[in-house]
Design a protein around this motif. Structure first.
Motif, PDB file in Angstrom:
ATOM      1  N   GLY A  12       0.795  -1.220   0.000  1.00  0.00           N
ATOM      2  CA  GLY A  12       0.000   0.000   0.000  1.00  0.00           C
ATOM      3  C   GLY A  12       0.826   1.267   0.000  1.00  0.00           C
ATOM      4  N   LYS A  13       2.123   1.127  -0.271  1.00  0.00           N
ATOM      5  CA  LYS A  13       3.026   2.277  -0.262  1.00  0.00           C
ATOM      6  C   LYS A  13       2.649   3.307  -1.319  1.00  0.00           C
ATOM      7  N   SER A  14       2.409   2.851  -2.532  1.00  0.00           N
ATOM      8  CA  SER A  14       2.062   3.782  -3.611  1.00  0.00           C
ATOM      9  C   SER A  14       0.679   4.390  -3.402  1.00  0.00           C
ATOM     10  N   THR A  15      -0.227   3.637  -2.754  1.00  0.00           N
ATOM     11  CA  THR A  15      -1.535   4.198  -2.423  1.00  0.00           C
ATOM     12  C   THR A  15      -1.372   5.370  -1.471  1.00  0.00           C
ATOM     13  N   LEU A  16      -0.506   5.211  -0.479  1.00  0.00           N
ATOM     14  CA  LEU A  16      -0.209   6.300   0.450  1.00  0.00           C
ATOM     15  C   LEU A  16       0.385   7.487  -0.295  1.00  0.00           C
ATOM     16  N   PHE A  17       1.323   7.219  -1.197  1.00  0.00           N
ATOM     17  CA  PHE A  17       1.949   8.296  -1.968  1.00  0.00           C
ATOM     18  C   PHE A  17       0.910   9.057  -2.781  1.00  0.00           C
ATOM     19  N   ASN A  18       0.040   8.322  -3.458  1.00  0.00           N
ATOM     20  CA  ASN A  18      -0.964   8.966  -4.299  1.00  0.00           C
ATOM     21  C   ASN A  18      -1.990   9.746  -3.484  1.00  0.00           C
ATOM     22  N   GLN A  19      -2.242   9.321  -2.259  1.00  0.00           N
ATOM     23  CA  GLN A  19      -3.161  10.051  -1.394  1.00  0.00           C
ATOM     24  C   GLN A  19      -2.639  11.442  -1.078  1.00  0.00           C
ATOM     25  N   ALA A 143      -4.469   3.312   4.347  1.00  0.00           N
ATOM     26  CA  ALA A 143      -4.121   4.297   3.324  1.00  0.00           C
ATOM     27  C   ALA A 143      -5.253   4.536   2.336  1.00  0.00           C
ATOM     28  N   THR A 144      -6.004   3.480   2.001  1.00  0.00           N
ATOM     29  CA  THR A 144      -7.063   3.640   1.016  1.00  0.00           C
ATOM     30  C   THR A 144      -8.150   4.585   1.496  1.00  0.00           C
ATOM     31  N   ARG A 145      -8.320   4.697   2.799  1.00  0.00           N
ATOM     32  CA  ARG A 145      -9.335   5.588   3.358  1.00  0.00           C
ATOM     33  C   ARG A 145      -8.741   6.888   3.894  1.00  0.00           C
ATOM     34  N   ARG A 483      -9.842  -6.164  -2.153  1.00  0.00           N
ATOM     35  CA  ARG A 483     -10.229  -4.955  -1.449  1.00  0.00           C
ATOM     36  C   ARG A 483     -11.270  -4.211  -2.279  1.00  0.00           C
ATOM     37  N   VAL A 484     -12.138  -3.498  -1.604  1.00  0.00           N
ATOM     38  CA  VAL A 484     -13.124  -2.674  -2.294  1.00  0.00           C
ATOM     39  C   VAL A 484     -12.472  -1.337  -2.607  1.00  0.00           C
ATOM     40  N   PRO A 485     -12.221  -1.011  -3.880  1.00  0.00           N
ATOM     41  CA  PRO A 485     -11.554   0.247  -4.219  1.00  0.00           C
ATOM     42  C   PRO A 485     -12.427   1.455  -3.866  1.00  0.00           C
ATOM     43  N   THR A 486     -11.770   2.546  -3.534  1.00  0.00           N
ATOM     44  CA  THR A 486     -12.509   3.779  -3.293  1.00  0.00           C
ATOM     45  C   THR A 486     -12.667   4.536  -4.607  1.00  0.00           C
ATOM     46  N   LEU A 487     -13.736   5.276  -4.716  1.00  0.00           N
ATOM     47  CA  LEU A 487     -13.996   6.048  -5.939  1.00  0.00           C
ATOM     48  C   LEU A 487     -12.876   7.037  -6.200  1.00  0.00           C
ATOM     49  N   LYS A 488     -12.331   7.617  -5.139  1.00  0.00           N
ATOM     50  CA  LYS A 488     -11.278   8.616  -5.286  1.00  0.00           C
ATOM     51  C   LYS A 488     -10.029   8.031  -5.924  1.00  0.00           C
ATOM     52  N   THR A 489      -9.584   6.865  -5.431  1.00  0.00           N
ATOM     53  CA  THR A 489      -8.349   6.290  -5.960  1.00  0.00           C
ATOM     54  C   THR A 489      -8.516   5.803  -7.391  1.00  0.00           C
ATOM     55  N   VAL A 490      -9.671   5.213  -7.703  1.00  0.00           N
ATOM     56  CA  VAL A 490      -9.896   4.699  -9.059  1.00  0.00           C
ATOM     57  C   VAL A 490      -9.966   5.837 -10.068  1.00  0.00           C
ATOM     58  N   ALA A 492      -8.860   8.936  -9.691  1.00  0.00           N
ATOM     59  CA  ALA A 492      -7.590   9.680  -9.738  1.00  0.00           C
ATOM     60  C   ALA A 492      -6.575   8.938 -10.594  1.00  0.00           C
ATOM     61  N   LYS A 493      -6.540   7.610 -10.451  1.00  0.00           N
ATOM     62  CA  LYS A 493      -5.613   6.810 -11.254  1.00  0.00           C
ATOM     63  C   LYS A 493      -5.980   6.893 -12.740  1.00  0.00           C
ATOM     64  N   ALA A 494      -7.274   6.838 -13.025  1.00  0.00           N
ATOM     65  CA  ALA A 494      -7.721   6.948 -14.415  1.00  0.00           C
ATOM     66  C   ALA A 494      -7.386   8.322 -14.980  1.00  0.00           C
ATOM     67  N   TRP A 495      -7.596   9.376 -14.192  1.00  0.00           N
ATOM     68  CA  TRP A 495      -7.299  10.731 -14.661  1.00  0.00           C
ATOM     69  C   TRP A 495      -5.810  10.887 -14.956  1.00  0.00           C
ATOM     70  N   PHE A 496      -4.963  10.257 -14.154  1.00  0.00           N
ATOM     71  CA  PHE A 496      -3.528  10.340 -14.373  1.00  0.00           C
ATOM     72  C   PHE A 496      -3.168   9.828 -15.765  1.00  0.00           C
ATOM     73  N   ARG A 497      -3.868   8.773 -16.224  1.00  0.00           N
ATOM     74  CA  ARG A 497      -3.588   8.204 -17.544  1.00  0.00           C
ATOM     75  C   ARG A 497      -4.320   8.958 -18.645  1.00  0.00           C
ATOM     76  N   ILE A 498      -5.539   9.418 -18.350  1.00  0.00           N
ATOM     77  CA  ILE A 498      -6.295  10.194 -19.339  1.00  0.00           C
ATOM     78  C   ILE A 498      -5.596  11.512 -19.622  1.00  0.00           C
ATOM     79  N   ARG A 499      -5.025  12.093 -18.563  1.00  0.00           N
ATOM     80  CA  ARG A 499      -4.314  13.367 -18.714  1.00  0.00           C
ATOM     81  C   ARG A 499      -3.181  13.245 -19.719  1.00  0.00           C
ATOM     82  N   GLU A 500      -2.528  12.082 -19.741  1.00  0.00           N
ATOM     83  CA  GLU A 500      -1.450  11.860 -20.704  1.00  0.00           C
ATOM     84  C   GLU A 500      -1.970  11.963 -22.128  1.00  0.00           C
TER      85      GLU A 500
END
Length: 635
Positions: A12-19, A143-145, A483-490, A492-500
């Motif tokens: 969960g290290k990268s999840t913490l970083f992205n938070q 971290a996910t929450r 794990r049940v993903p949170t809407l924020k992390t999913v 945000a991760k999608a936006w990171f790739r869409i932004r590219e």
């Protein structure tokens, strides 16, 4: 001030970083390696702190590129504090790395993540007791929450300002004697980490560090060899394994003192792998899940694409009518509109749900299961182990897929993995598959192309391994918990790739559309299409597809967007039959990697391998598309 996030994979290290980073980050790498670390800046108690997310690693032995990057960063870069993230459900494994990090002589905070999952499994971790035993702050976290993040960073800020160095773990007497002997020889050398840590790494046989220290202390290699011989004589075990076993022993003892197991009850989540990883039903569920996934992407994309295309087609016609001209300026404006509409009406309607869905499957833990299932299947047809990892990454983008081939120890395996992963349909090819085949032919035809793609990749791999026979290592995977993903992390991760796509690819689409409009105006495209005419005849494609295929080398989305430009309409059905659309798409899925992927191949494997893989993809694309054409004619 700089903090380093270090932890084992899936902790969960990268999840913490992205938070804390909010996906506003930059990637970097050491010279000679493409394994990256990610950096950002965060504000902690009024100070701006540089935060670096280092690659996930089980140890600092530097036996693979990820471990090498982490060790080199800690040895060469000034780090004010370490935030060590461990998985509460795998505490023993996490603490072995913690003990190794404590040797570095840097302030350290131990973050026990996934406390919610530990509670679900009936595990209780006494953080206060663990803190007293280790002599470092221990912080619980989910971290996910976002739970416990502020407290962890505040505690890290305090120990960094106090420069609170933890006491290093104490090993068996013979190991301690060897460490002190080496430490006394290198005490005058200049390193950001403790001399004790350098001595331990020398005992563990790190060749890079041994060469570096040897330049400052010429006699060190002889002294290290002497200590190796002494330890091996005393324990009949090599020093590296002796130290590793000591860390594991200490970690187990710590875990026994601070962890209690209460009664647990198996839930549906615990039984899921009995079905999803079953030798037979696992593949049935895989096909069903992927079919549902692609059908969902198709449904959303179709719902959005139709009205947007109608809007831009009317806008294009209205502007051309208003300009009362078919001259160069009118064609340039029309080309710009088609480039904008291509990104907004054709690419994004499919790219957005695809990336959101991919992020969901990744966060829920199913992508790792897919890798496991595909590994079992590929072993039967000549593909093995770690080669699965680039394939999974390839569905997002082929560039990181090529970069990930660094995990292969053998050059033959790296070449094979790179060659096959370039044929995986990335997110850019997704626009062609869904925007052309799914929209005009049907979603099941699009799914068929994905399945056909897997078949061709497997067949190609089998043929190559016949000419390059060699046993490859198997794949060892740690299965993350569901794990049940949170809407924020999913999102945000999608936006990171869409932004590219929005900031890098979309401008290329618009410029490419304008350039093609100019080429059409001056009839340059006629010459290009003439060159491709024998090829188009072979595959039964319209003569206009030659120029779009050339543009597709730069970005795969361009091959379809430019096709609309070449036809003069976005109504592909008026210019191509359903069979031609399928054949064209199959060719685009396999043929020449995009420019960025070719550069990555050259950097990883050299120019000869780049051209060899390029030629291979053209051959495979032609034969695969020709086979589809023949089958479609017969049926």
């Amino acid at each position: 001030m700089r903090f380093a996030l270090i932890g084992q994979p899936n902790c969960g290290k990268s999840t913490l970083f992205n938070q804390v980073a909010g996906y506003r980050a930059e990637t970097g790498n050491f010279a000679g390696t493409t394994v990256t670390f990610t950096e950002t800046k965060v504000r902690v108690l009024g100070d701006v702190v540089e935060l670096v997310d280092l690659p996930g690693t089980y140890t600092l032995l530097a036996t693979n590129p990820a471990e090498r990057v982490v060790l080199d960063y800690m040895v060469e870069k000034p780090v004010d504090a370490i935030i060590n993230v461990v998985d509460a459900t795998h505490l023993v494994q996490g603490l072995t790395l913690t003990l190794e990090l404590m040797e570095l002589g840097r302030p350290i905070v131990l973050v026990i993540n996934m406390m919610d999952e530990a509670k679900r499994q009936g595990l209780k971790v006494d953080g206060k007791a663990l803190s007293e035993l280790l002599g470092i702050p221990v912080m619980p976290m989910v971290a996910t929450r976002g739970q416990g993040i502020r407290e962890a960073f505040s505690q890290t800020w305090h120990i960094a300002h106090q420069n609170k160095i933890p006491a290093a773990p104490v090993y068996r007497d013979e190991i301690e004697q060897a460490i002190l002997t080496l430490k006394s020889e290198i005490d005058k050398t200049d390193y950001p980490v403790s001399r004790r840590a350098i001595g331990i790494k020398l005992l563990e046989g790190d060749p890079t560090l041994t060469d570096q220290v040897g330049k400052k202390v010429p006699a060190i290699q002889t002294l290290v060899q002497t200590q190796w011989d002494r330890l091996c004589h005393q324990s009949s075990v090599q020093a590296v394994w002796l130290i590793a076993s000591e860390r594991q022993r200490l970690a187990r003892e710590l875990n026994e003192k601070v962890t209690t197991q209460t009664e647990t009850h198996l839930t549906l989540r615990d039984r899921l792998d009995d079905y999803l990883l079953h030798p037979f039903w696992g593949y049935i569920f895989l096909i069903a899940i992927m079919a549902l996934f692609f059908y969902g992407v198709y449904g959303f994309g179709t719902w959005v694409e139709t009205p947007l295309l109608d809007f831009f087609n009317n806008l294009d016609a209205s502007i051309l009518t208003a300009m009362h001209s078919s001259g160069l300026l009118a064609q340039v404006v029309s080309g710009a509109i088609q480039g904008i509409s291509g990104g907004l009406a054709i690419v994004l309607p499919y790219l957005v749900p695809f990336l959101v869905g991919l992020g969901f499957l990744e966060d829920i833990g199913y992508l790792t299961r897919i890798a496991f299932l595909m590994d079992s299947l590929m072993h039967r047809i000549g593909l093995h182990g770690k080669a699965i990892v680039p394939f999974i990454l390839g569905y997002g983008c082929n560039v990181p897929a090529i970069m990930s081939t660094r995990i292969m120890e053998d050059k033959r395996d790296r070449f094979l993995s790179a060659a096959l992963s370039t044929m995986v349909p990335c997110a850019a090819r997704l626009a062609v598959i869904f925007g052309l085949v799914a929209f005009y032919v049907g979603p099941w035809a699009a799914l068929g192309i994905y399945l056909y793609n897997l078949f061709i990749i497997a067949l190609t791999g089998r043929i190559i391994t016949h000419f390059l026979p060699e046993d490859s290592p198997g794949l060892i995977l740690e299965m993350p918990v569901y794990r049940v993903p949170t809407l924020k992390t999913v999102t945000a991760k999608a936006w990171f790739r869409i932004r590219e796509f929005i900031f890098e690819a979309w401008p290329v689409l618009i410029i490419g559309s304008i350039l093609l409009a100019i080429m059409n105006f001056y009839s340059v495209t006629d010459y290009i299409n003439t060159i491709f005419e024998p090829f188009n005849w072979l595959l039964g494609l319209p003569k206009q597809v030659g120029t779009p295929l050339v543009f597709g080398i730069f970005r795969k989305e361009l091959s379809m967007i430019m096709l609309a430009q070449a036809f003069g309409t976005t109504n592909y059905a008026a210019m191509m039959t359903a069979k031609q659309m399928v054949v064209f798409t199959v060719f685009v899925v396999f043929y020449i990697p995009c420019f960025a992927t070719m550069i990555s191949i050259r950097n990883e494997l050299g120019g000869k391998s780049m051209w060899a893989i390029t030629g291979l993809t053209v051959l495979v694309a032609t034969l695969a598309a020709l086979l589809v054409r023949v089958v479609l004619i017969i049926v």
